[in-house]
Design a protein around this motif. Structure first.
Motif, mmCIF file in Angstrom:
data_model
loop_
_atom_site.group_PDB
_atom_site.id
_atom_site.type_symbol
_atom_site.label_atom_id
_atom_site.label_comp_id
_atom_site.label_asym_id
_atom_site.label_seq_id
_atom_site.Cartn_x
_atom_site.Cartn_y
_atom_site.Cartn_z
ATOM 1 N N VAL A 89 43.312 39.063 34.636
ATOM 2 C CA VAL A 89 43.849 37.202 34.671
ATOM 3 C C VAL A 89 43.158 36.385 35.337
ATOM 4 O O VAL A 89 43.078 36.264 36.259
ATOM 5 N N ARG A 90 43.724 35.494 34.495
ATOM 6 C CA ARG A 90 42.727 33.790 34.746
ATOM 7 C C ARG A 90 43.390 33.324 36.231
ATOM 8 O O ARG A 90 44.611 33.312 35.703
ATOM 9 N N ARG A 91 42.335 32.581 36.472
ATOM 10 C CA ARG A 91 43.135 31.519 37.463
ATOM 11 C C ARG A 91 44.425 32.370 38.181
ATOM 12 O O ARG A 91 44.839 31.405 39.143
ATOM 13 N N ARG A 92 43.358 32.770 39.187
ATOM 14 C CA ARG A 92 44.325 33.369 40.337
ATOM 15 C C ARG A 92 43.569 33.526 41.952
ATOM 16 O O ARG A 92 42.507 33.614 41.610
ATOM 17 N N ASP A 96 42.357 32.471 50.655
ATOM 18 C CA ASP A 96 41.391 30.883 51.063
ATOM 19 C C ASP A 96 41.850 30.172 49.830
ATOM 20 O O ASP A 96 40.545 29.785 50.317
ATOM 21 N N GLU A 97 42.188 30.086 48.689
ATOM 22 C CA GLU A 97 42.274 29.317 47.850
ATOM 23 C C GLU A 97 41.103 29.534 46.866
ATOM 24 O O GLU A 97 40.865 28.671 46.185
ATOM 25 N N GLN A 98 40.353 30.927 46.926
ATOM 26 C CA GLN A 98 39.551 30.359 45.972
ATOM 27 C C GLN A 98 39.639 30.679 45.125
ATOM 28 O O GLN A 98 40.704 31.820 44.818
ATOM 29 N N VAL A 99 39.782 30.258 43.805
ATOM 30 C CA VAL A 99 39.789 30.931 42.669
ATOM 31 C C VAL A 99 39.030 32.813 41.822
ATOM 32 O O VAL A 99 38.046 32.561 41.714
ATOM 33 N N GLY A 100 39.921 33.124 41.363
ATOM 34 C CA GLY A 100 38.967 34.498 40.979
ATOM 35 C C GLY A 100 39.951 34.918 39.848
ATOM 36 O O GLY A 100 41.252 33.947 38.806
ATOM 37 N N TYR A 101 39.885 36.264 39.655
ATOM 38 C CA TYR A 101 41.125 37.262 38.679
ATOM 39 C C TYR A 101 41.831 38.173 39.572
ATOM 40 O O TYR A 101 41.259 38.966 40.933
ATOM 41 N N VAL A 117 49.572 47.604 36.386
ATOM 42 C CA VAL A 117 49.450 47.694 37.973
ATOM 43 C C VAL A 117 48.930 46.586 38.501
ATOM 44 O O VAL A 117 47.314 47.163 37.437
ATOM 45 N N ASN A 118 48.801 45.482 39.304
ATOM 46 C CA ASN A 118 48.138 44.022 38.865
ATOM 47 C C ASN A 118 47.149 44.976 40.450
ATOM 48 O O ASN A 118 47.984 45.059 42.067
ATOM 49 N N ARG A 119 46.404 45.789 40.696
ATOM 50 C CA ARG A 119 45.144 45.869 42.132
ATOM 51 C C ARG A 119 44.822 45.041 42.895
ATOM 52 O O ARG A 119 44.166 45.423 43.110
ATOM 53 N N GLY A 120 44.846 43.464 42.472
ATOM 54 C CA GLY A 120 44.263 42.934 43.425
ATOM 55 C C GLY A 120 43.455 41.679 43.012
ATOM 56 O O GLY A 120 43.472 41.745 42.251
ATOM 57 N N TRP A 121 42.774 41.116 44.026
ATOM 58 C CA TRP A 121 41.811 39.808 43.252
ATOM 59 C C TRP A 121 40.567 39.957 43.457
ATOM 60 O O TRP A 121 40.652 40.923 44.224
ATOM 61 N N ILE A 122 40.278 39.015 42.409
ATOM 62 C CA ILE A 122 38.653 39.310 42.731
ATOM 63 C C ILE A 122 37.907 38.279 42.486
ATOM 64 O O ILE A 122 38.129 37.679 41.574
ATOM 65 N N PRO A 123 36.454 38.275 42.536
ATOM 66 C CA PRO A 123 36.078 36.839 42.617
ATOM 67 C C PRO A 123 35.672 36.617 41.380
ATOM 68 O O PRO A 123 35.744 37.203 40.611
ATOM 69 N N ALA A 124 35.614 34.469 40.761
ATOM 70 C CA ALA A 124 34.896 35.409 39.116
ATOM 71 C C ALA A 124 33.445 35.210 38.836
ATOM 72 O O ALA A 124 33.227 34.347 40.311
ATOM 73 N N PRO A 125 33.540 35.628 38.049
ATOM 74 C CA PRO A 125 31.888 35.450 37.992
ATOM 75 C C PRO A 125 31.121 34.015 37.155
ATOM 76 O O PRO A 125 31.861 33.105 37.151
ATOM 77 N N VAL A 126 29.969 34.536 37.656
ATOM 78 C CA VAL A 126 29.610 33.107 36.745
ATOM 79 C C VAL A 126 29.983 33.207 35.545
ATOM 80 O O VAL A 126 29.982 31.486 34.959
ATOM 81 N N SER A 127 29.921 34.247 34.796
ATOM 82 C CA SER A 127 30.062 33.164 33.237
ATOM 83 C C SER A 127 31.869 33.708 33.413
ATOM 84 O O SER A 127 32.483 34.620 33.449
ATOM 85 N N GLN A 128 32.465 32.877 32.664
ATOM 86 C CA GLN A 128 33.527 32.628 31.927
ATOM 87 C C GLN A 128 34.614 33.525 31.048
ATOM 88 O O GLN A 128 35.217 33.690 30.511
#
Length: 275
Positions: A89-92, A96-101, A117-128
């Motif tokens: 899921v994009r733009r989450r 710490d207000e870091q944008v990721g998925y 199941v929403n398993r949690g947050w990961i940082p966004a990679p360089v390639s979108q």
């Protein structure tokens, strides 16, 4: 003396003042309504999070929806993660207000139905556009626990449901829309998707990734939010009371300026002519 109030300029000023007063009063009641809604939601969260976990099937069904009073209820489910059809899921953002998925993994229950199941947050990679590398969840049969949530919609979340996204990426967590995507990918089990989804709280991810989503009490973005709207309501009502006061101040200033302008020519006429 007050004939200037009939001029076009003062007619516009008076009309604007008359429109501002009810508008600001309405905005005050709107903020008060938001305050009351937030207070009720905070109470619902506290009650739901304090309740003992129940089977997810007791609160939602295939093709159904999650009732408002069941939001944030802790639920359990037994089955297997289907990482082959995992989505992000994009733009989450994280705490710490870091944008990721957010990582959204279908979970096949023992009876064959699918729970999102929403398993949690990961940082966004360089390639979108490329699908990110995601740590795998526990394999085999597992029991998960999480907070039950309603399907996300644009109207409720304010998030635009953009089209043409890269493969396996979505903007909203919506069981109906995700179910359609899964069926389109050939996932037969996705034909029976439970309404809503859960934010997983256990088991904890290996290596701490994805990051489990915090509870509302742990999320710093919620701190003080419930008390902001009430001061805003009072502020709007003070503004509404200040409009007629400001209008009277402007009228009195206009009267003084006009009186001064009237006295000045009279004073000039009474001065004796120079010898």
């Amino acid at each position: 003396m007050y004939r200037f109030l009939l001029t076009r300029q003062w007619a516009i000023i008076t009309l604007v003042a008359l429109l501002l007063i009810p508008t600001m009063i309405w905005l005050g009641f709107w903020q008060l309504h938001r305050h009351d809604h937030r207070q009720r939601l905070n109470q619902l969260m506290s009650t739901s999070l304090a309740a003992r976990p129940v089977p997810v099937r007791s609160l939602t069904a295939v093709g159904g929806s999650v009732a408002h009073h069941d939001v944030y209820r802790r639920v359990t489910a037994k089955g297997r993660f289907d990482t082959a059809h995992e989505l992000v899921v994009r733009r989450r953002t994280n705490t710490d207000e870091q944008v990721g998925y957010h990582v959204l993994t279908p979970f096949t229950l023992d009876d064959g139905a699918t729970l999102l199941v929403n398993r949690g947050w990961i940082p966004a990679p360089v390639s979108q556009t490329a699908f990110p590398k995601i740590p795998a969840p526990a394999s085999g049969d597992v029991t998960v626990t999480g907070r039950l949530m309603q399907d996300e919609t644009t109207a409720a979340s304010g998030i635009k449901n953009l089209k043409g996204l890269p493969d396996r990426q979505v903007m909203l967590i919506n069981s109906e829309q995700v179910g359609a995507l899964l069926r389109g990918s050939g996932d037969a089990s996705a034909r029976a998707v439970l309404g809503g989804y859960i934010e997983m709280t256990s088991p904890a991810p290996q290596g701490g990734s994805p990051q489990l989503l915090p509870t509302p009490q742990e999320d710093t973005s919620w701190i003080g939010v419930g008390d902001i709207n009430l001061p805003y309501a009072v502020q709007w009502w003070l503004f509404a009371a200040g409009v007629p006061v400001g209008w009277l101040v402007l009228v009195r200033r206009e009267l003084r300026e006009r009186s001064a302008a009237t006295r000045e020519p009279a004073a000039q006429e009474t001065e004796p002519a120079p010898a």
